[in-house]
Design an enzyme around this catalytic site. Structure first.
Site, PDB file in Angstrom:
ATOM      1  N   ASP A 479       0.827  -1.212   0.000  1.00 41.52           N
ATOM      2  CA  ASP A 479       0.000   0.000   0.000  1.00 41.52           C
ATOM      3  C   ASP A 479       0.860   1.260   0.000  1.00 41.52           C
ATOM      4  O   ASP A 479       2.073   1.225   0.277  1.00 41.52           O
ATOM      5  CB  ASP A 479      -0.897  -0.028   1.248  1.00 41.52           C
ATOM      6  CG  ASP A 479      -2.251   0.603   0.997  1.00 41.52           C
ATOM      7  OD1 ASP A 479      -2.362   1.428   0.077  1.00 41.52           O
ATOM      8  OD2 ASP A 479      -3.194   0.269   1.741  1.00 41.52           O
ATOM      9  N   ASP A 549     -10.617   2.285  -3.334  1.00 39.55           N
ATOM     10  CA  ASP A 549     -11.132   2.026  -1.986  1.00 39.55           C
ATOM     11  C   ASP A 549     -12.655   2.078  -1.968  1.00 39.55           C
ATOM     12  O   ASP A 549     -13.272   1.774  -0.954  1.00 39.55           O
ATOM     13  CB  ASP A 549     -10.574   3.064  -0.996  1.00 39.55           C
ATOM     14  CG  ASP A 549      -9.231   2.632  -0.423  1.00 39.55           C
ATOM     15  OD1 ASP A 549      -8.819   1.484  -0.668  1.00 39.55           O
ATOM     16  OD2 ASP A 549      -8.588   3.453   0.272  1.00 39.55           O
TER      17      ASP A 549
HETATM   18  C1  GLA Z   1      -5.686   1.922   2.259  1.00 40.19           C
HETATM   19  C2  GLA Z   1      -6.113   0.769   1.360  1.00 40.19           C
HETATM   20  C3  GLA Z   1      -7.174  -0.037   2.043  1.00 40.19           C
HETATM   21  C4  GLA Z   1      -6.656  -0.547   3.366  1.00 40.19           C
HETATM   22  C5  GLA Z   1      -6.155   0.596   4.212  1.00 40.19           C
HETATM   23  C6  GLA Z   1      -5.436   0.106   5.456  1.00 40.19           C
HETATM   24  O1  GLA Z   1      -6.710   2.832   2.400  1.00 40.19           O
HETATM   25  O2  GLA Z   1      -6.522   1.237   0.117  1.00 40.19           O
HETATM   26  O3  GLA Z   1      -7.600  -1.098   1.244  1.00 40.19           O
HETATM   27  O4  GLA Z   1      -5.616  -1.462   3.126  1.00 40.19           O
HETATM   28  O5  GLA Z   1      -5.251   1.433   3.501  1.00 40.19           O
HETATM   29  O6  GLA Z   1      -4.976   1.143   6.232  1.00 40.19           O
END
Ligand code: GLA
Length: 747
Positions: A479, A549
């Site tokens: 990420d 997301d």
């Molecule tokens: C980001 C990712 C999510 C999740 C969060 C965790 O927002 O896109 O899918 O993994 O971080 O903190």
């Protein structure tokens, strides 16, 4: 031979099966661009550009007797600066005396088999031994800057790659204030621009605009390719549709700050200039040093946007994604993020895994919150040590319990970031990018680590490799959750601070290279708060990327539709999540959610213990359905059947390479009373074949007319021609956001 040098006319011609690209070394030694478009054999296109005197467009100095042969109106292969072409420059270079100018003259060229590589950055490789490379060397005689233009020709795949190298052959330093990957001058027109803009949780919204005089820019200055403007652009004829019309694709293989400018000049010529963003950019080029630009992937087709997309889909899978998972079956996974967020215990995770196993899911991914003091998003980033207390007996124990249920295990990382509240930051505050004397802007309460530094890259390599080698981890979600501000590196000299944004992304690539090549059997998924770094550079390391997301199936229709213009379906991370949805509070039937997520990597992101028994039965059926059609979805050809931004429904289709089977997907966010059934024309089928209506998966009431197909054998069989030219009358579907999927098989 896909690259041909014609000595008498001094033309260099690149041929792919359906396209031709031509340039010419002119009488004055400049490299002119003559043509890129539909394949043309044995022609020299120099006559397209007669010399015509245009007021206020200056002529080359030694040739003032040939008035009208102006750098300002000639189509250029790549440009210098401040020497008579007033359009966008490819390079801006300053010498030690402050003089800013460059004018490149041809020196030599070479043609070789295979594909060049780009130092320090991902670039296309030659999986099937089809590529040829053209290298053209030019030089600016005053600065002694050597320019090498590189072309990779993938004849069968109709892709031409471009990159440039600039070497300082003088004995004093030069400063590059701008270096683009390519310049592409296009005659004719008018053209339209299709670009993909958005924001967090709403990536890749498709926009199509007419290009008129002036400059239009698609860019990111965020240190990442960004949610806000994907680096991929298309130029097309105003009449171009999914199935017909001239289209050019320009896809940077780059994950940092980028810009693509499209200038329509006073002659109506269109110039495309694409590469690294030049704002806050400068590069000190010491004698002997070489600067490498990122690569870009070009294609042209006269067969519309669908053809252009399918070319990129195939090419990215064959020649960009290095991972052995490029063509491998992807596991159906369950991710705990939307199920638990930070609030989990090993028992809770095992309970999720147990339910998942009973529904046929292959893998459990433990998301954020397993390391350091990470119990919320204010602390812990940087401390890549297992939180033994929270995991009660450690990560290996948890993995053993998951594996014992028959599930594989994956883990989340966010290596490039640090929280102030972390042991790493307390020990190395200088490892974060911050401006001297200023409080840094915070993003999700975190700072960006200075990946221009080797000690930071070494620390992260050691931490990630230790965790991956000490535990049985088969998947990594990598990420990256904020953009770069306060760019200042404590190790770089004052005159090199303009190099940070590019050096940062070179550092990311170095780290990714080390970790992914040390663990070739681990499936890596990229993520940057969803699709904040969904680009061809990242796909070199990550065969799949979390698309957004936003897991709401309705929102995903436009997000995935936009993403599909450049990137393959097998690369799009997509999950079924709980309803009401956590981002929009919308409720969508579980089959509609699955139909949308199946047009991606497919998985779940919810707490299965909260599902009703009926939903659990549906999930079981969905997992089996995806596994049945996974090969067709990921390896088949993808067709967009309508634009979800412009109609009440969204439809798309997959066809196997052999045209033996097809899958039609349909989702209707807006249901109207007394509506005419939708007549859907399919694409890509064998017109002479007979296709039998196979399985039907639906999240809406079946129409009685549709039932007729089921009752009457004859009504279930259609010719390809009938399906493509007359269409298939879809059943009326009812309720909130119904959807259906129809499988057709050649008889
Ligand atoms: C980001 C990712 C999510 C999740 C969060 C965790 O927002 O896109 O899918 O993994 O971080 O903190």
């Amino acid at each position: 031979m896909s690259i041909v040098f014609h000595e008498p006319m001094k033309t260099l011609t690149l041929h792919t099966v359906h396209t031709t690209y031509q340039m010419q070394i002119d009488l004055h030694g400049r490299l002119q661009h003559l043509y890129y478009g539909r394949r043309v054999e044995g022609a020299c296109m120099a006559g397209l550009y007669p010399a015509i005197d245009h007021g206020l467009s200056p002529d080359y100095y030694p040739h003032r007797q040939t008035r009208g042969y102006s750098p300002d109106v000639r189509p250029q292969e790549y440009t210098g600066c401040n020497t008579g072409d007033f359009r966008l420059s490819s390079v801006v270079v300053r010498a030690q005396d402050g003089a800013c100018g460059a004018d490149f003259i041809y020196e030599s060229h070479s043609i070789s088999d295979g594909k060049y590589a780009v130092e320090g950055m991902p670039s296309a490789f030659d999986r099937d031994g089809e590529a040829q490379t053209l290298s053209v060397v030019l030089r600016d005689p005053v600065t002694k800057l050597r320019l090498e233009l590189l072309y990779g020709v993938y004849e069968k795949q109709d892709i031409i790659t471009r990159a440039a190298r600039l070497t300082n052959d003088s004995d004093s330093s030069l400063i590059l204030d701008k270096v683009m990957t390519l310049n592409l001058d296009m005659p004719c027109g008018p053209w339209e621009l299709i670009h993909f803009h958005g924001r967090h949780e709403m990536e890749c919204q498709t926009d199509r605009v007419a290009l008129t005089n002036g400059i239009r820019t698609v860019s990111s200055r965020r240190g990442a390719s960004s949610h806000h403007h994907n680096p991929f652009v298309i130029l097309c004829a105003p009449t171009a549709t999914e199935e017909t019309g001239d289209c050019f694709g320009i896809m940077p293989v780059y994950s940092g700050s980028h810009r693509t400018d499209i200038e329509v000049d006073y002659n109506g010529m269109t110039r495309v200039s694409s590469g690294i963003h030049d704002e806050m950019f400068s590069w000190l080029l010491e004698p002997g040093d070489t600067f490498h630009t990122p690569e870009a992937l070009l294609t042209f087709t006269h067969e519309g946007l669908g053809c252009l997309s399918r070319r990129y889909h195939r090419f990215i899978r064959s020649s960009i994604i290095r991972s052995r998972f490029a063509y491998a079956e992807r596991p159906v996974l369950i991710n705990n993020w939307e199920a638990t967020y930070f609030d989990f215990t090993p028992d809770k995770i095992v309970a999720i895994a147990k339910e998942a196993a009973s529904m046929g899911i292959d893998m459990l991914v433990l998301d954020d919150g397993w390391f350091g003091s990470r119990d919320d998003d204010n602390r812990g980033l940087g401390d890549w040590f297992v939180n033994e207390t929270k995991l009660e007996g450690g990560l290996s124990r948890l993995i053993e319990r998951i594996n014992a249920l028959g599930l594989r295990f994956g883990l989340w990382f966010e290596p490039e970031m640090v929280n102030e509240d972390s042991d790493l930051y307390r020990a190395h505050p200088d490892w974060a990018l911050t401006l001297p004397g200023r409080q840094p802007a915070m993003g999700r309460n975190q700072l960006v680590l200075d990946l221009t530094r080797d000690d930071v890259i070494d620390y992260l390599t050691e931490r990630l490799c230790s965790i991956l080698s000490e535990h049985h981890i088969e998947y990594v979600k990598w990420d990256m959750n904020r953009n770069i501000s306060d760019a200042y590196s404590r190790l770089l000299s004052a005159e090199r601070q303009g190099e940070i944004f590019h050096r940062y992304i070179l550092g990311v690539y170095k780290l990714l290279d080390r970790v992914t090549s040390a663990f070739p059997d681990v499936l890596f998924e990229g993520c940057a708060s969803g699709g904040g770094r969904f680009d061809a550079g990242m796909l070199a390391y990550f065969p799949q990327i979390w698309t957004s997301d936003d897991t709401d199936a309705v929102e995903r229709l436009t997000i995935q539709h936009g993403t599909s213009f450049g990137y393959p379906i097998s690369s799009m991370g997509a999950h079924v999540s709980a309803c009401p949805n956590h981002q929009t509070s919308r409720t969508v039937p579980i089959w509609t959610r699955a139909i949308v997520a199946m047009s991606g990597t497919f998985g779940y992101e919810l707490d299965p213990s909260r599902l009703s028994e009926a939903d659990k039965a549906d999930v079981r059926e969905q997992v089996a359905c995806f596994k049945r059609h996974r090969n067709l979805i990921h390896n088949g050809d993808y067709y967009r059947l309508c634009d979800p931004q412009k109609s009440d429904f969204s439809a798309w289709q997959f066809v196997s390479e052999s045209m033996d089977e097809a899958l039609l997907c349909y989702v209707q966010p807006r249901t109207r009373a007394n509506a005419q059934p939708v007549l859907m024309r399919l694409r890509g089928l064998d017109q002479d074949a007979r296709y039998r209506l196979g399985a039907l998966y639906t999240a809406g009431t079946k129409d009685r007319f549709w039932n007729r197909y089921e009752l009457n054998e004859e009504c279930c069989v259609f010719t390809g021609a009938q399906l493509m030219y007359a269409g298939l009358a879809l059943p009326r579907v009812y309720g909130d956001c119904p959807g259906l999927m129809v499988h057709l098989v050649r008889e």
